[in-house]
Scaffold this active site. Structure first.
Site, PDB file in Angstrom:
ATOM      1  CE1 TYR A   1      -5.388   1.867   3.194  1.00 21.53           C
ATOM      2  CE2 TYR A   1      -5.117   0.075   3.519  1.00 21.53           C
ATOM      3  CZ  TYR A   1      -4.416   0.876   3.256  1.00 21.53           C
ATOM      4  OH  TYR A   1      -3.384   0.761   2.153  1.00 21.53           O
TER       5      TYR A   1
ATOM      6  CE  LYS B   1      -4.782   1.523  -0.985  1.00 17.92           C
ATOM      7  NZ  LYS B   1      -3.950   0.321  -1.022  1.00 17.92           N
TER       8      LYS B   1
ATOM      9  CB  SER C   1      -0.912   0.458   1.203  1.00 17.99           C
ATOM     10  OG  SER C   1      -2.097  -0.799   1.329  1.00 17.99           O
TER      11      SER C   1
END
Length: 372
Positions: free
Chosen positions: A150, A43, A40
């Site tokens: 999330y 991201k 992540s």
């Protein structure tokens, strides 16, 4: 920290707008050139890709996603189950581009949501990290804009970039971000030379020891999910963070205007706030509650602190992490950025998080001493 088994190995780096200030590693000869599956941490790069298009006037944060990606209109809200059958209803509001970037779209991961975990178990839908196009059929669990949770919104954001720009997201990121910033060790695919530097992944056993595991990213997937798909090194990622300390440029290469960076780093979810992520998959993640009790929001790509943390990061600081406990933050008001990275599960392992906090406090202590 490694000796005390807070992590199987660690690499830490600290920098400011001008330079790398400190770099160190422990365990398995890990260093700033070790290649990590950053999950992540991807991201923020996906969000930056979208922000480049916003900066160029090619994309608006307020445009409904379905106008650019019509398939999004087919997504419904999961309300529960009738036996083994998921119950779905149309969404009451349209998701806008900003909802994807801020985890307020209704798209969530099963790791921290029991309803979505049940959906995956009953439907055998492919998990987001498989790179399957079928993951873009996953339902919402709340109406867009209702709350923060999330999820896979940045995967959709990467598809928006492709639709508008015309290039595949890997080609876009390579040309517009990696090449311009000199991130020569950040990859969508890795070959044999890179695999020699690829870190081993570990799972913590109940007795506190670590066992090696494999968690490979799919090669040449149907879709590069910008929520998870990248490999990188601590040195490269610190370069990326330092670009934000420099308000969108590094080494005379600008990727975002100053105004775009200001917009990107602002609180984009008020009056909503970021709360605790309660794990429903303890082998994959512990409960996640960064700086409990302190006000947190979300910018276009990062967790954002709304309060100073004594002896640590200040209000306005930005941060996030990868599933295998590769963490970062940058603090524009103190001109400091840092990474603290390993490759282990569960995410937010308590012993690891204590070591991360100690690392951050040491960084600010050193910073303050240098200013005296």
């Amino acid at each position: 920290a490694v000796t005390q088994k807070a992590a199987p190995f660690l690499v830490g780096m600290v920098g400011d707008a001008d330079q790398v200030l400190w770099s160190g590693g422990a365990g398995q000869s890990a260093n700033d050139k070790t290649i990590f599956q950053i999950f992540s941490m991807t991201k923020a790069i996906g969000s930056t890709a979208a922000m480049i298009l916003v900066d160029r006037g090619q994309l608006s944060l307020d445009t409904p996603v379905k106008e650019l990606l019509p398939h999004f209109a087919k997504l419904q809200v999961l309300t529960g189950f009738d036996g083994d059958t998921p119950l779905l209803r149309p969404a009451k509001t349209d998701a806008a581009v900003r909802h994807l970037a801020t985890h307020t779209s209704g798209l969530v991961y099963p790791t921290w949501d029991q309803k979505m975990a049940t959906y995956f178990r009953l439907t055998q839908a492919p998990l987001p990290n498989t790179g399957s196009r079928k993951t873009f059929d996953l339902p919402l669990v709340f109406d867009p804009g209702d709350r923060w949770a999330y999820g896979i919104g940045i995967d959709w954001l990467g598809q928006l970039v492709e639709a508008i720009d015309g290039r595949r997201i890997d080609q876009f990121c390579q040309a517009e971000i990696f090449d311009r910033l000199g991130m020569n060790d950040t990859f969508f695919e890795i070959g044999l030379p890179e695999k020699e530097r690829l870190a081993q992944i570990y799972l913590r056993n109940q007795d506190g020891s670590f066992k090696p595991i494999n968690l490979p990213l799919p090669a040449q997937p149907e879709v590069y999910g910008m929520g998870h798909c990248l490999y990188s090194t601590p040195a490269d990622y610190l370069t990326f963070l330092r670009c934000f300390l420099n308000e969108g440029s590094l080494n005379q290469n600008r990727i975002l205007s100053r105004q775009a960076v200001k917009t990107m780093l602002a609180n984009q979810i008020a009056p909503l706030t970021v709360g605790k992520l309660n794990s429903v998959s303890p082998k994959q993640s512990a409960d996640v509650d960064f700086f409990p009790g302190q006000a947190k929001s979300h910018s276009l790509g990062f967790l954002r602190m709304e309060e100073d943390v004594p002896g640590m990061r200040a209000a306005g600081s930005q941060s996030w992490a990868g599933l295998l406990n590769s963490h970062y933050w940058f603090d524009p008001s103190h001109n400091i950025a840092a990474v603290f990275m390993t490759q282990m599960l569960p995410f937010a392992d308590p012993a690891f998080m204590l070591a991360y906090a100690a690392f951050e406090k040491a960084a600010y202590k050193s910073l303050n001493e240098s200013l005296e």
